[in-house]
Design an enzyme around this catalytic site. Structure first.
Site, PDB file in Angstrom:
ATOM      1  N   GLU A 192      -5.092  23.213  35.120  1.00  0.00           N
ATOM      2  CA  GLU A 192      -3.998  23.692  34.264  1.00  0.00           C
ATOM      3  C   GLU A 192      -4.327  23.532  32.779  1.00  0.00           C
ATOM      4  O   GLU A 192      -3.704  24.165  31.945  1.00  0.00           O
ATOM      5  CB  GLU A 192      -2.697  22.961  34.622  1.00  0.00           C
ATOM      6  N   CYS A 236      -5.786  15.383  39.965  1.00  0.00           N
ATOM      7  CA  CYS A 236      -5.956  14.072  39.330  1.00  0.00           C
ATOM      8  C   CYS A 236      -5.097  13.019  40.024  1.00  0.00           C
ATOM      9  O   CYS A 236      -5.356  12.664  41.159  1.00  0.00           O
ATOM     10  CB  CYS A 236      -5.656  14.184  37.831  1.00  0.00           C
ATOM     11  N   HIS A 246      -8.657  19.009  35.745  1.00  0.00           N
ATOM     12  CA  HIS A 246      -7.333  19.575  35.476  1.00  0.00           C
ATOM     13  C   HIS A 246      -7.427  21.090  35.249  1.00  0.00           C
ATOM     14  O   HIS A 246      -7.602  21.526  34.115  1.00  0.00           O
ATOM     15  CB  HIS A 246      -6.740  18.934  34.220  1.00  0.00           C
TER      16      HIS A 246
END
Lengths: 110, 286
Positions: free
Chosen positions: B224, B105, B222
């Site tokens: 994560e 990002c 993302h």
């Protein structure tokens, strides 16, 4: 040795022609909705005003062009233009001084 | 969400034999996904440490992660100021030495501004911040960051950004496509890349690109945030675990990895004209 003078320099940063400008498109849509049907295109750019010390007009402009290349504009999608180089007015008079279209200082306060 | 001491529930089921992989998560002023990245990598069983933006020692790391957020407030342009931080000078050297660098990002935006990846980001075509799950098609499954994916596999991972509208000039774009540097593309659930499945106007639906050496990748989604079934998806693990496996593979065979160049055999190694990225000195053309 030339003495460093203070300069007011204005740089404009624009999205390159051919790069879609979503902000310009949105503003164009809004203007047309207001009835300005003649609006063909709107592009929204950035204006950066600097005051800097340099030993002359060319040096001032050269420094700002370098700043544009290195930081103020992203060459992948933006172009820049140095729009004005002029001796800076006294610091006490900073702000709109020297910019004919600038807002009148201390005018409308709320 | 519970913040239990010690290993989180299910942690033992996560990791891979690559537990020795060493990750660093960069912390800029304004990073806000650094803790999420740290958490996900730690729970995958890897060694992780934070790297402060003023630090420049990355010697002990296999992979540097630039997390999401708003580095230096995203003033001027996202990533424009972060690019000049001491850590980014070090990341540039790290990448040129073949180290793995993953930008997520805002981290992707920083890599673009730093010239470590080609192209640039525009505001989303809809001029709105978009925060939702998207589907992604794996366009190149032989990169260090996708080696655990199948070619064409559809991943479900969330995005959260205002400037994810990827742009590159026509010459750069065709070079990226030709060399397999487009790693992920926005798609629908069936893997079809359509205008409707493109959330932000990104050119060609591009969601992730790699450098010519494939050791640097940036992606807008993302991973994560997609590492726990309870949070909606575990597909993000594939990205992080791929990087860890690659790191360990390279450590076992450092010469091979250094000489290998692009893992995709079709993408000829060696000097390519593809502008910017990887081999260019800092400050050279983006």
């Amino acid at each position: 040795m030339p003495v460093a003078e203070e300069w007011r320099v204005v740089a404009e940063v624009w999205l390159r022609r051919g790069v879609l400008d979503p902000q310009g498109q949105a503003v164009r849509g809004a203007l047309r909705a207001l009835g300005y049907e003649g609006v063909r295109d709107v592009r929204v750019g950035k204006l950066v005003e600097l005051r800097l010390c340099a030993p002359g007009r060319d040096a001032a402009e050269g420094q700002v062009r370098a700043m544009c290349s290195r930081l103020l504009a992203n060459p992948v999608l933006e172009d820049f233009r140095v729009a004005a180089v002029e001796p800076a007015e006294d610091a006490s008079d900073a702000g709109s001084a020297g910019s004919p279209a600038g807002p009148s200082a201390g005018g409308e306060a709320g | 969400m519970s913040r239990a001491e010690g290993p989180a529930p299910g942690r033992e089921g996560w990791g891979t034999p690559s537990a020795a992989a060493r990750f660093g998560v960069v912390v800029f002023p304004g990073s806000n996904c650094d803790a999420d990245c740290f958490w996900a990598l730690e729970h995958l069983g890897y060694r992780v440490r934070y790297v402060w933006h003023q630090d420049s020692d990355l010697e002990d790391l296999d992979c540097v992660v630039l997390p999401g957020g708003f580095a230096y407030g995203d003033h001027l342009r996202a990533g424009a100021i972060a690019r000049f931080s001491p850590v980014m000078q070090a990341v540039g050297r790290f990448a040129r030495d073949g180290g793995l660098v993953l930008g997520i990002c805002n981290g992707f935006q920083v890599l673009l501004e730093a010239g470590l990846l080609p192209g640039a980001m525009l505001a989303n075509s809809g001029l709105r911040f978009i925060c939702r799950y998207v589907f992604l098609r794996v366009e190149n499954a032989s990169t260090p960051f996708t080696r655990l994916c199948r070619p064409g596999q559809v991943l479900r991972i969330p995005i959260a950004h205002y400037q994810g509208n990827y742009y590159a000039g026509p010459a750069t774009l065709s070079e990226l496509e030709r060399r397999g540097q487009v790693v992920l593309r926005y798609c629908d659930e069936e893997g079809r890349v359509t205008p409707e499945s493109n959330p932000n106007g990104s050119l060609g639906g591009i969601a992730a690109v790699a450098n010519p050496g494939f050791n640097v990748m940036g992606l807008m989604p993302h991973p994560e945030r997609a590492c726990l079934a309870e949070l909606g998806s575990t597909d993000g693990r594939l990205i992080l675990m791929s990087a860890a496996e690659e790191a360990v593979r390279r450590r076992r065979a450092p010469q091979a990895a250094a000489a290998a160049g692009p893992p995709d055999a079709s993408a000829g190694a060696g000097a390519g004209p593809a502008g910017a990225a990887g081999t260019a000195p800092p400050g050279a053309g983006r």
